[in-house]
Enzyme design. Structure first.
Site, short mmCIF file in Angstrom:
data_model
loop_
_atom_site.label_atom_id
_atom_site.label_comp_id
_atom_site.label_asym_id
_atom_site.label_seq_id
_atom_site.Cartn_x
_atom_site.Cartn_y
_atom_site.Cartn_z
N SER A 154 -11.32 -0.45 -0.94
CA SER A 154 -10.04 -0.48 -0.21
C SER A 154 -10.24 -0.84 1.24
O SER A 154 -9.34 -1.37 1.89
CB SER A 154 -9.35 0.89 -0.28
OG SER A 154 -8.70 1.07 -1.49
N HIS A 183 -3.71 6.01 3.59
CA HIS A 183 -4.44 4.84 3.13
C HIS A 183 -3.90 3.54 3.70
O HIS A 183 -4.65 2.70 4.22
CB HIS A 183 -4.38 4.82 1.60
CG HIS A 183 -5.29 3.85 0.94
ND1 HIS A 183 -4.94 2.56 0.64
CD2 HIS A 183 -6.56 4.00 0.49
CE1 HIS A 183 -5.94 1.95 0.04
NE2 HIS A 183 -6.94 2.80 -0.07
N ASP A 203 0.83 -1.20 0.00
CA ASP A 203 0.00 0.00 0.00
C ASP A 203 0.87 1.25 0.00
O ASP A 203 2.00 1.23 -0.51
CB ASP A 203 -0.93 -0.03 1.23
CG ASP A 203 -2.28 0.59 0.94
OD1 ASP A 203 -2.33 1.81 0.74
OD2 ASP A 203 -3.28 -0.14 0.92
#
Length: 599
Positions: free
Chosen positions: A414, A221, A181
């Site tokens: 996600s 994220h 990620d």
């Protein structure tokens, strides 16, 4: 960012660019690996390493990155040809026959396609390689906020029965999950207890950077995803699906753009295979193409390179879990792509089902759709597709960790994918011998069937359809548990420490039950304590009546994990019930791990 939660432009509270780019694993170097921004790693036996980095010349404007595909094995001849034809070898992965080359020559790719032993050549981007690739800056190490004093149980966890699974196991620390990620804030109080720095790395630009902290988040994220997988069960902030497993950060996003190019993904997948990750989470797509088409010479090389890396990782025992994307797009009926390339100027192009969103649509990868907040609908943004989506999980307003010791609610596929990665980690914990194919199959077999809503786009059966695949994942089944018996069910998962010669209590508030408790009230107890002969355990009714369920029996046996039946028919059901534990000796201590009441 190519966010696996987002796809074409969609307004969501998901960092744009982390949800849909696919990470890759790189075989470790066969001899010497040049680490970006650092000195060359010590030479090791060629048989022990699979990936090499090459010392690159100074950055120049116009430099582009290419995948040069050859047969797996010794690529020295092709690497020499790269140098002879106006390129430099930035890194290479001999185990899968992939070379990452840089060149500022406009004829480099066409020339290399004519070289003997070269199978494919493709540009991985439509923009220049950043200068940072040649001397990468370390991500910042953010200062940490004070830890919250509570750890509320969230609906996303109850929907997949993770809260019930924890009464069986929170996962094994021998199971490693790779977070491919934007990076992970390893200092976060909810992630530090489970963070595995030894196997963390940056694969930005396509070459492993093992400097301490290179794996840290260049966005938010990756840290959010990591918390959903394995935030610690420590009374602070949030709990992950598998709070007992270990997580490693494999940063594949580049700083600034937060894009996940093919060489980064390849590096990340090879690394995952070589470092024993049982599961990886991939909440992104491989930039700059949302869909890679085999009739395009560049995209064909990307498909081949990333596909080989995924196959390599799977062959090493690693299951890849990936987000389906956030464009509300039917992946089984592709017609157009208007968002690619996302590193320069997107154009509208006609595509077919041969064009793949990777890594989500690669063979062997678990493709995850997002459920809405009620747990049984499709999130409005979630991609879908008959025989593409395998399972679903909560993906709207998911509360999890973000850098700096903070927390935030985000939405996207996600956010759904790491729920599935966490369940896969629980499956691996409960079944150490399972292969990636075994775990993938179990995820579907154990999922809760979800019927199609009144929406013509949802096709298939309740058991397997285009919106939810085989259904919403089930963490309780993953650990071998079963759904609680019929009747109102109340549970406490708060840990209560049991000290020597002390009495402690854990409360459960019961409400909404009519009349008195039954004559067969079920009291489920999970107490972790050595030498249970020290313990007296009582159920205390709301009016103070005491029902003893364990009274200093068991001698040196460890732990009380048992369901007792109590005749509590004289007690009003609603009110505060307590589990009271009295330790009557020195030396042995423990905790109330969980307990429950079934009326």
């Amino acid at each position: 960012m190519a966010v696996a939660a987002l796809g074409p432009a969609v307004a969501l509270t998901v960092p744009v660019g982390a949800a849909q780019a696919a990470p890759t694993t790189i075989p470790e170097p066969s001899a010497v690996s040049a680490v970006p921004g650092g000195s060359a790693a010590a030479a090791v036996a060629a048989s022990a390493r699979n990936v090499r980095g090459a010392t690159s010349s100074a950055w120049a404007a116009g430099t582009r990155a290419y995948l040069v595909i050859t047969a797996p094995g010794d690529s020295s001849a092709v690497r020499s040809a790269v140098t002879a034809n106006g390129g430099t070898v930035f890194s290479y992965f001999d185990a899968i026959g992939v070379i990452v080359a840089h060149s500022a020559s406009g004829t480099f790719a066409s020339t290399m396609r004519g070289v003997g032993g070269v199978q494919q050549v493709g540009a991985t981007r439509t923009s220049d390689v950043p200068a940072d690739a040649y001397n990468p800056a370390l991500p910042t190490n953010p200062s940490q906020s004070a830890a919250p004093s509570t750890e509320p149980l969230r609906s996303d966890m109850t929907q997949i029965k993770a809260d019930q699974a924890w009464a069986v196991t929170t996962g094994s620390p021998t199971v490693k999950v790779g977070i491919l990620d934007t990076g992970v804030d390893d200092q976060h109080q909810d992630l530090a207890p489970n963070f595995n720095a030894a196997d963390s790395v940056s694969c930005a630009y396509g070459k492993p950077d093992t400097r301490a902290g290179a794996w840290r988040d260049v966005d938010t994220h990756g840290t959010h995803v990591a918390g959903t997988v394995a935030a610690a069960k420590n009374g602070k902030g949030a709990i992950g699906v598998a709070p007992g497993v270990k997580i490693s950060s494999v940063r594949i996003a580049e700083p600034g753009s937060t894009l996940f190019f093919a060489e980064n993904t390849i590096c990340g997948l090879v690394w995952s295979g070589d470092h024993g990750f049982k599961v990886t989470n991939n909440s992104y797509y491989t930039d700059p193409w949302q869909f890679n088409c085999p009739n395009n010479v560049d995209q064909a090389a990307i498909l081949e390179g990333v596909g080989r890396a995924q196959k390599y990782a799977e062959g090493k025992g690693s299951l890849q879990v990936a987000a389906a994307g956030n464009a509300n797009y039917d992946l089984a009926n592709k017609t157009t792509d208007t968002s690619s390339p996302n590193d320069s100027t997107p154009v509208s192009r006609t595509i077919t089902n041969d064009c793949l969103d990777i890594p989500a649509e690669l063979p062997g990868v678990v493709t995850v759709a997002a459920n809405g907040t009620n747990g049984s609908s499709k999130a409005s943004f979630s991609n879908f597709g008959r025989n593409v989506i395998e399972v679903s999980a909560p993906g709207e307003s998911v509360y999890s960790t973000v850098p700096g010791g903070k927390y935030s609610s985000l939405s996207g596929t996600s956010m759904a994918s790491p729920h599935v990665a966490g369940v896969a980690a629980l499956l691996a914990s409960a079944n150490p011998g399972h292969t990636p194919a075994d775990i993938r199959a179990k995820l579907g077999l154990q999922a809760t069937d979800l019927a199609c809503p009144s929406d013509s786009r949802c096709t298939g059966t309740t058991a397997n359809n285009s919106f939810f695949g085989e259904g919403r994942v089930d963490a309780l089944k993953a650990v071998g548990g079963s759904t609680p018996p019929p009747g109102a069910y109340f549970e406490s998962l708060a840990d209560v420490t049991i000290s020597d010669n002390a009495t402690v209590e854990s409360p459960i508030t019961v409400g909404g039950v009519t009349g008195n408790a039954p004559a067969t009230l079920k009291v489920g107890v999970d107490i972790k304590h050595t030498y249970i002969g020290d313990l007296k355990v009582d159920l205390v009714a709301p009016d103070g009546t005491v029902y003893t369920v364990h009274n200093r029996t068991g001698s040196g046996t460890d732990n009380i994990v048992q369901t007792f039946t109590v005749n509590a028919s004289s007690e009003v059901a609603n009110g505060v019930w307590k589990l009271r534990v009295n330790d009557n000796a020195n030396q042995d201590t423990g905790k109330i791990d969980a307990w429950n009441l079934t009326f």
